[in-house]
Write an enzyme that holds these catalytic residues in place. Structure first.
Site, short mmCIF file in Angstrom:
data_model
loop_
_atom_site.label_atom_id
_atom_site.label_comp_id
_atom_site.label_asym_id
_atom_site.label_seq_id
_atom_site.Cartn_x
_atom_site.Cartn_y
_atom_site.Cartn_z
N CYS A 2 0.65 -1.26 -0.28
CA CYS A 2 -0.12 -0.37 0.19
C CYS A 2 0.57 1.44 -0.10
O CYS A 2 1.80 1.59 0.38
CB CYS A 2 -0.98 -0.43 1.57
SG CYS A 2 -2.35 -1.16 1.27
N ARG A 27 4.10 0.11 -4.65
CA ARG A 27 3.63 -0.48 -3.43
C ARG A 27 2.07 -1.69 -3.23
O ARG A 27 2.12 -1.50 -2.93
CB ARG A 27 3.88 0.33 -1.99
CG ARG A 27 4.97 1.44 -1.68
CD ARG A 27 4.49 2.49 -1.32
NE ARG A 27 4.97 1.37 0.24
CZ ARG A 27 5.53 1.29 0.31
NH1 ARG A 27 6.96 1.47 0.53
NH2 ARG A 27 4.98 0.77 2.92
N TRP A 76 -3.13 -2.21 -2.14
CA TRP A 76 -2.66 -4.06 -2.10
C TRP A 76 -3.13 -5.60 -1.00
O TRP A 76 -2.82 -5.04 0.16
CB TRP A 76 -0.80 -3.78 -1.26
CG TRP A 76 -0.64 -5.73 -2.53
CD1 TRP A 76 0.01 -5.65 -3.69
CD2 TRP A 76 -0.64 -6.97 -1.48
NE1 TRP A 76 0.46 -7.31 -3.03
CE2 TRP A 76 0.19 -8.42 -1.86
CE3 TRP A 76 -0.63 -7.21 -0.10
CZ2 TRP A 76 0.61 -8.83 -1.83
CZ3 TRP A 76 -0.74 -8.14 0.52
CH2 TRP A 76 -0.19 -9.59 0.16
N ASN A 102 -1.62 1.30 5.65
CA ASN A 102 -0.79 0.94 5.23
C ASN A 102 -0.43 -0.10 6.21
O ASN A 102 0.07 0.42 7.62
CB ASN A 102 0.05 0.95 4.81
CG ASN A 102 1.02 0.74 4.50
OD1 ASN A 102 0.99 -0.69 4.28
ND2 ASN A 102 2.99 0.89 4.35
N GLY A 103 -0.52 -1.55 6.34
CA GLY A 103 -0.46 -3.02 7.42
C GLY A 103 -1.51 -3.59 7.70
O GLY A 103 -2.58 -3.65 6.89
N GLU A 485 17.95 -17.42 -6.85
CA GLU A 485 17.60 -16.26 -7.06
C GLU A 485 17.26 -16.14 -8.79
O GLU A 485 15.68 -15.47 -8.84
CB GLU A 485 18.75 -15.22 -7.14
CG GLU A 485 18.48 -13.36 -7.14
CD GLU A 485 17.47 -13.22 -6.40
OE1 GLU A 485 16.76 -13.57 -5.46
OE2 GLU A 485 16.39 -12.26 -7.59
N LYS A 489 13.22 -14.70 -9.98
CA LYS A 489 13.22 -13.72 -11.44
C LYS A 489 11.61 -14.19 -12.38
O LYS A 489 11.06 -13.68 -12.25
CB LYS A 489 14.45 -13.23 -11.36
CG LYS A 489 16.08 -12.88 -10.86
CD LYS A 489 14.82 -11.26 -10.56
CE LYS A 489 15.14 -10.52 -9.62
NZ LYS A 489 14.55 -10.65 -8.55
N GLU A 492 8.95 -14.87 -10.06
CA GLU A 492 7.72 -13.51 -10.01
C GLU A 492 7.61 -12.36 -11.06
O GLU A 492 6.69 -11.72 -11.07
CB GLU A 492 8.83 -12.60 -8.89
CG GLU A 492 9.34 -11.85 -9.45
CD GLU A 492 10.76 -11.53 -8.08
OE1 GLU A 492 9.70 -10.36 -6.89
OE2 GLU A 492 11.51 -11.07 -7.85
N HIS A 508 16.78 -37.21 -6.86
CA HIS A 508 15.76 -37.84 -5.35
C HIS A 508 14.59 -37.31 -5.69
O HIS A 508 13.74 -37.03 -4.52
CB HIS A 508 16.81 -37.32 -3.84
CG HIS A 508 18.12 -37.98 -3.78
ND1 HIS A 508 17.81 -38.54 -3.43
CD2 HIS A 508 19.06 -36.95 -4.09
CE1 HIS A 508 19.31 -39.22 -3.22
NE2 HIS A 508 20.03 -37.78 -3.88
N LYS A 607 6.43 -4.13 -3.18
CA LYS A 607 7.95 -4.28 -3.28
C LYS A 607 7.99 -4.41 -1.78
O LYS A 607 9.37 -5.08 -1.92
CB LYS A 607 8.29 -2.95 -3.30
CG LYS A 607 9.70 -1.99 -3.31
CD LYS A 607 9.97 -2.96 -4.72
CE LYS A 607 11.63 -2.52 -4.78
NZ LYS A 607 12.73 -3.31 -5.40
C1 AGP Z 1 12.20 -9.97 -4.92
O1 AGP Z 1 12.76 -9.65 -6.16
C2 AGP Z 1 11.40 -9.56 -4.68
N1 AGP Z 1 10.95 -8.26 -4.86
C3 AGP Z 1 11.07 -9.96 -3.02
O2 AGP Z 1 12.03 -11.36 -2.58
C4 AGP Z 1 12.08 -9.33 -1.45
O3 AGP Z 1 13.49 -9.18 -2.43
C5 AGP Z 1 11.55 -9.30 -0.58
O4 AGP Z 1 10.69 -9.46 0.02
C6 AGP Z 1 12.30 -8.82 0.69
O5 AGP Z 1 12.42 -7.54 0.67
P1 AGP Z 1 13.06 -6.39 1.57
O6 AGP Z 1 15.36 -6.74 1.12
O7 AGP Z 1 12.69 -5.39 1.26
O8 AGP Z 1 13.26 -7.35 3.15
#
Ligand code: AGP
Length: 612
Positions: A2, A27, A76, A102-103, A485, A489, A492, A508, A607
């Site tokens: 949010c 956000r 969000w 937000n929260g 990682e 990518k 997401e 396995h 984000k």
């Molecule tokens: C990665 O591309 C994501 N957006 C997500 O996994 C992110 O790294 C994770 O939410 C942690 O966020 P932060 O580094 O702000 O704590």
């Protein structure tokens, strides 16, 4: 999650709010809304489901709303589906209190029942509507002013919140309250702003106040006052934001993500520059002295998502160089499992935003147990940065795309620097190796630039495989951390089902999923493990997989196995992640573009995950 913006000044509020919300759309973006008022006039509210563009059209880019004081929100969804009804701002039954949030309010059901008993009606499924009506309830019950009513509500609310509120009888005033969710206040002559993040207000002011946890702010035109829960006024010193407003713009790139991928050499260079002085690492800014380092017996790295993957790479590097035991844990697990911690441990929390709810809770748990904490944080003044005993700031600048790239790269640099310095202090590496590692680390930004020059090959490959349904990333050791990682990518932003596997683990179970045409990326940057991973690649190839190999220049024998190979410049094996991740980020990016997806704002994601 949010985005919140508030404005109180002499210009028309709605266009300023929309502009600020646009900067915060990363956000949350399933619905949005504005509430604007002029002097003692009634508050006008407009909401829209979907992207911010729809709200902008609905309000004629803000021109349809007249007034110089207002609040805005992009949502969000947590409680209640994305809909106009659930979109913020929310308002109390007699229009006395209007607010955005937000929260997550954990005890909202209990509070709602209390309010229902006092004849309040509810039109939405949100916890926010409950918070707004609770403030209204306390205002009517105790006949106090806004600060008193907000403080009373804060005492009853359990959970996290950044609340920005207007009151019918207090024109030209905006009130803010914060607990565990980000909120900043900006001030310039005759105008004041509230926002979830700096980019929303940067074009107006660089003078920013970081409102403390469980504090309240009163914003009048050009002035702000802060109060604690006892309604006592508290002093907060403003900070000057040093980064450039341009850093939060696309600057000619099609998406923030590709811009940020290209900013990685700079993020790495700036972060390296901040800790290397005359060929030596200095952690002075973090407060981690050699004596403190010498006394640490175990390192526990806690983080979420990509930051967790940095921790995974960090574990291999720390243990290899500094010969100190390292545990890496997901913050969401760590916080609920009563972990075993010893008094000489160091808990490192890695977070770009410094606001991730689980990471913040993990930090607090470690602190409660009296364990020393270090935050590797990108956002200055964020909650984790404020609460950790030591902070290592990464200098990636503002990161806007939901998928992290440059912050991840800067976090890796921080981890390298810490591992090298721990090794130095603990005498597990010779002086010569220490200098060699530092010198090699300094070459990484230029090597990253070389990889970026070759991006068209990846673009071509991504276009060719844009219909991929399943993908596997395999590697051993650090290559496994890189695979994790790369796979994230892919998931997401490209919505391709993908999995990262330690190459030796494939047999396995998972190998049964490999069939004709399954795309498998074999990451082979670790010389010692090259042949091992290559044989796993042969195994999947013989079951029909199409293979992409990722290795360093010189390892040309991979072409006997891989159908398509990407080479990265040679570097110390401990630093391979910094280089190998770039082709994988590009692969995720170009695949997403080829599939016509919203790269910067992937579905269902936000984000910073400020709720658990
Ligand atoms: C990665 O591309 C994501 N957006 C997500 O996994 C992110 O790294 C994770 O939410 C942690 O966020 P932060 O580094 O702000 O704590």
């Amino acid at each position: 999650m949010c985005g919140i913006v508030g404005y109180n000044g002499s210009s028309q509020a709605a266009p300023i709010l929309l502009d600020g919300l646009e900067k915060l759309e990363y956000r949350g973006y399933d619905s949005s809304g504005l509430a604007v008022r002029s002097g003692s006039n009634d508050i006008e509210i407009v909401k829209a489901k979907g992207r911010l563009r729809i709200l902008s059209e609905k309000t004629d880019e803000g021109r349809a709303l007249s007034g110089t004081c207002g609040i805005g929100h992009t949502r969000w969804a947590t409680h209640g589906e994305p809909s106009e009804n659930n979109a913020h701002p929310h308002i109390s039954d007699d229009r006395n209190v209007t607010g955005v949030h937000n929260g997550i309010i954990e005890n909202y059901q209990e509070l709602k029942e209390k309010l229902l008993r006092h004849d309040y009606k509810f039109y939405s499924d949100t916890d926010t509507e409950v918070a707004i009506k609770l403030i209204d309830y306390y205002m009517k019950k105790y006949h106090g002013g806004p600060v008193d009513s907000i403080a009373r509500a804060m005492i009853r609310i359990r959970g996290s919140y950044a609340l920005v509120v207007m009151f019918k009888d207090y024109p030209d005033e905006i009130y803010c309250a914060r607990k565990d969710s980000p909120l900043i206040i900006g001030v310039k002559e005759g105008e004041s702003f509230a926002a979830s993040d700096v980019p929303a207000i940067l074009k107006h002011t660089r003078r920013v106040y970081y409102i403390g946890n469980q504090q309240i702010a009163k914003l009048t035109k050009g002035e702000v006052k802060f109060f604690d829960l006892d309604r006592e006024e508290v002093e907060i010193e403003p900070k000057e934001v040093t980064w450039d407003a341009e850093a939060a713009e696309k600057n000619g790139f099609e998406h923030f993500m590709i811009k940020e991928i290209h900013e990685q050499p700079k993020a790495a260079r700036d972060t390296i520059g901040s800790i290397i002085h005359e060929g030596k690492i200095s952690l002075q800014e973090t407060g981690l002295t050699d004596d403190i380092i010498a006394g640490i017996t175990q390192v526990i790295i806690v983080a979420c998502g990509s930051a967790y993957h940095v921790g995974m790479a960090g574990q291999y590097i720390f243990e290899d160089l500094a010969r100190i035991p390292v545990r890496v844990e997901l913050a969401s697990e760590f916080r609920y499992r009563n972990p075993l911690l010893n008094e000489n441990d160091l808990v490192i929390v890695i977070s770009q935003s410094g606001e991730t709810a689980d990471s913040l809770a993990a930090l607090r748990l470690a602190k409660e147990k009296g364990i020393r904490t270090l935050g590797i944080i990108n956002v200055v003044g964020s909650s984790i940065a404020r609460e950790a005993d030591h902070v290592f700031y990464t200098l990636a600048g503002p990161e806007i795309a939901v998928a992290t790239t440059k912050a991840y790269s800067a976090q890796l640099i921080a981890v390298y620097a810490l591992a090298i310095q721990f090794a130095h202090v603990r005498n597990t590496i010779e002086e010569e190796r220490y200098s060699e590692l530092i010198a090699e680390m300094e070459t990484l930004p230029a090597k990253m630039e070389r990889i970026l020059e070759d991006k068209e090959r990846i673009q071509w490959f991504a276009a060719k495989y844009s219909n991929a349904k399943d993908m596997f990333f395999i590697g051993r050791g650090i290559d496994y951390a890189i695979s994790m990682e790369g796979s994230l990518k892919m998931k997401e932003i490209s919505y391709v089902h993908s999995e990262a596997y330690a190459a030796g683990e494939l047999k396995h179970g998972t190998i049964s999923l490999v069939e004709n045409g399954t795309l498998v990326v074999g990451v082979c940057t670790q010389n010692r493990l090259f042949e091992k991973t290559r044989s796993n690649m042969v195994e999947v190839k013989s079951r029909g997989a199409y293979l992409m190999g990722l290795t360093s220049y010189g390892n040309y024998s991979i072409e006997d196995t891989a159908d398509f190979t990407v080479y990265i410049p040679k570097t110390d094996q401990n630093f391979a992640t910094s280089l190998a991740i770039i082709p994988l980020q590009l692969l995720g990016y170009y695949l997403s573009v080829a599939r016509g997806l919203n790269v910067d704002k992937p579905r269902n994601l936000a984000k910073s995950v400020t709720v658990e």
